[in-house]
Scaffold this motif. Structure first.
Motif, mmCIF file in Angstrom:
data_model
loop_
_atom_site.group_PDB
_atom_site.id
_atom_site.type_symbol
_atom_site.label_atom_id
_atom_site.label_comp_id
_atom_site.label_asym_id
_atom_site.label_seq_id
_atom_site.Cartn_x
_atom_site.Cartn_y
_atom_site.Cartn_z
ATOM 1 N N PRO A 1 0.182 -0.289 2.164
ATOM 2 C CA PRO A 1 -0.942 0.429 2.790
ATOM 3 C C PRO A 1 -1.308 1.742 2.123
ATOM 4 O O PRO A 1 -2.130 2.489 2.651
ATOM 5 N N ASP A 2 -0.694 2.021 0.961
ATOM 6 C CA ASP A 2 -0.911 3.297 0.275
ATOM 7 C C ASP A 2 -1.977 3.186 -0.808
ATOM 8 O O ASP A 2 -2.548 2.129 -1.035
ATOM 9 N N MET A 3 -2.215 4.289 -1.511
ATOM 10 C CA MET A 3 -3.152 4.379 -2.630
ATOM 11 C C MET A 3 -4.551 3.873 -2.278
ATOM 12 O O MET A 3 -5.058 2.928 -2.904
ATOM 13 N N GLY B 1 -5.966 1.294 -6.923
ATOM 14 C CA GLY B 1 -6.999 2.156 -6.379
ATOM 15 C C GLY B 1 -7.339 3.368 -7.217
ATOM 16 O O GLY B 1 -8.488 3.846 -7.187
ATOM 17 N N ALA B 2 -6.389 3.902 -7.982
ATOM 18 C CA ALA B 2 -6.648 5.106 -8.772
ATOM 19 C C ALA B 2 -7.816 4.932 -9.735
ATOM 20 O O ALA B 2 -8.568 5.874 -10.004
ATOM 21 N N GLN C 1 -10.577 7.158 1.491
ATOM 22 C CA GLN C 1 -9.538 8.170 1.626
ATOM 23 C C GLN C 1 -9.163 8.359 3.096
ATOM 24 O O GLN C 1 -10.019 8.406 3.966
ATOM 25 N N GLY C 2 -7.849 8.438 3.333
ATOM 26 C CA GLY C 2 -7.363 8.633 4.692
ATOM 27 C C GLY C 2 -7.235 7.359 5.499
ATOM 28 O O GLY C 2 -6.781 7.388 6.644
ATOM 29 N N MET C 3 -7.641 6.233 4.919
ATOM 30 C CA MET C 3 -7.577 4.951 5.616
ATOM 31 C C MET C 3 -6.418 4.110 5.087
ATOM 32 O O MET C 3 -5.969 4.289 3.953
ATOM 33 N N ARG C 4 -5.953 3.192 5.897
ATOM 34 C CA ARG C 4 -4.926 2.249 5.462
ATOM 35 C C ARG C 4 -5.504 1.342 4.382
ATOM 36 O O ARG C 4 -6.572 0.761 4.546
#
Length: 255
Positions: free
Chosen positions: A203-205, A174-175, A211-214
């Protein structure tokens, strides 16, 4: 065809809709999932996911959870690596330089897992944050026969080259979807075709716009779109090459 090379689908965030998460990913062409372990307490859930035909699993001790680890976990990991031939790697293990107060313990568990990977002739899945040079030096010293994956790589092309020269592949997630990640984007543009794999770290990144979502494995398709655009390649080219690299790295069937 896409493979999410790193997703924590055993985590509790997916307990209420795990089947739907798999289905959503398959609807956009994600056909395989690689799930790493993080703590001994979660290894049973990881192994259970490994019973799925579309999921490959690893077991390891994550540096973020170092306070949960015990010395006996290494012996248990050694036993399970010998008992479960379906395991494709040791990990997620590594060093997180943000947590300076636990660095000594992190290195203890990382070194122990590197030795197990060498003993069992398995690749490693490495978490490496603010520690690229030191981790690269350690990996060079131990000379693993099957190298592994540097998960969520975000460094420079010079740092990337150090890992690539050791036979490692780089996880891109995702970065790279954030326009502000200029150094990472330049690195991804310059990498050889077989140097990286696509992943989500669900569920991160979360990706840009989420942003802020799983995070979920279905979004590896969006990572693929961004990487293809950056590299001036087709989505099909990037998806096929990444999937082939994942298969080679972890010894997966290409069927």
């Amino acid at each position: 065809m896409l493979i999410d090379a790193h997703c924590h689908l055993d985590f509790a965030q997916f307990d209420h809709d795990r089947t739907e998460v798999f289905d959503s990913a398959k609807a956009v062409g994600v056909v395989r999932f690689v799930v790493p372990g993080t703590t001994r307490s979660r290894w049973p859930q990881v192994l259970a996911l490994g019973e799925r035909a579309d999921t490959s699993v690893c077991l390891g001790l994550h540096p973020y959870f170092v306070d949960e680890h015990q010395a006996s976990d290494i012996d248990s990991l050694d036993h399970l690596l010998g008992e479960h031939s379906e395991l494709v790697a040791v990990g997620e293990c590594g060093i997180d330089g943000r947590f300076t107060d636990t660095l000594e313990a992190q290195w203890h568990y990382f070194d122990a897992q590197l030795k197990l990977a060498k003993q069992h002739s398995l690749p490693v899945v490495v978490h490496c944050v603010h520690a690229s040079d030191k981790v690269a030096k350690r990996l060079s010293q131990i000379a693993l026969p099957k190298a592994g994956l540097i998960h969520a790589f975000s460094g420079s092309i010079e740092q990337a080259t150090k890992f690539l020269d050791l036979g490692f592949k780089l996880g891109v997630g995702g970065a790279v979807t954030y326009e502000r990640a200029k150094r990472l984007r330049q690195t991804v543009k310059a990498l050889p075709d077989d140097a990286f794999v696509l992943e989500t770290d669900s569920p991160d990144m979360p990706l840009s716009g989420y942003q802020g979502m799983r995070n979920e494995p279905c979004r590896v398709a969006e990572v693929c779109n961004v990487v293809a655009s950056l590299r001036g390649q087709t989505v099909e080219q990037v998806a096929a090459q990444s999937s082939d690299t994942v298969a080679t790295l972890f010894g997966l069937s290409r069927a």
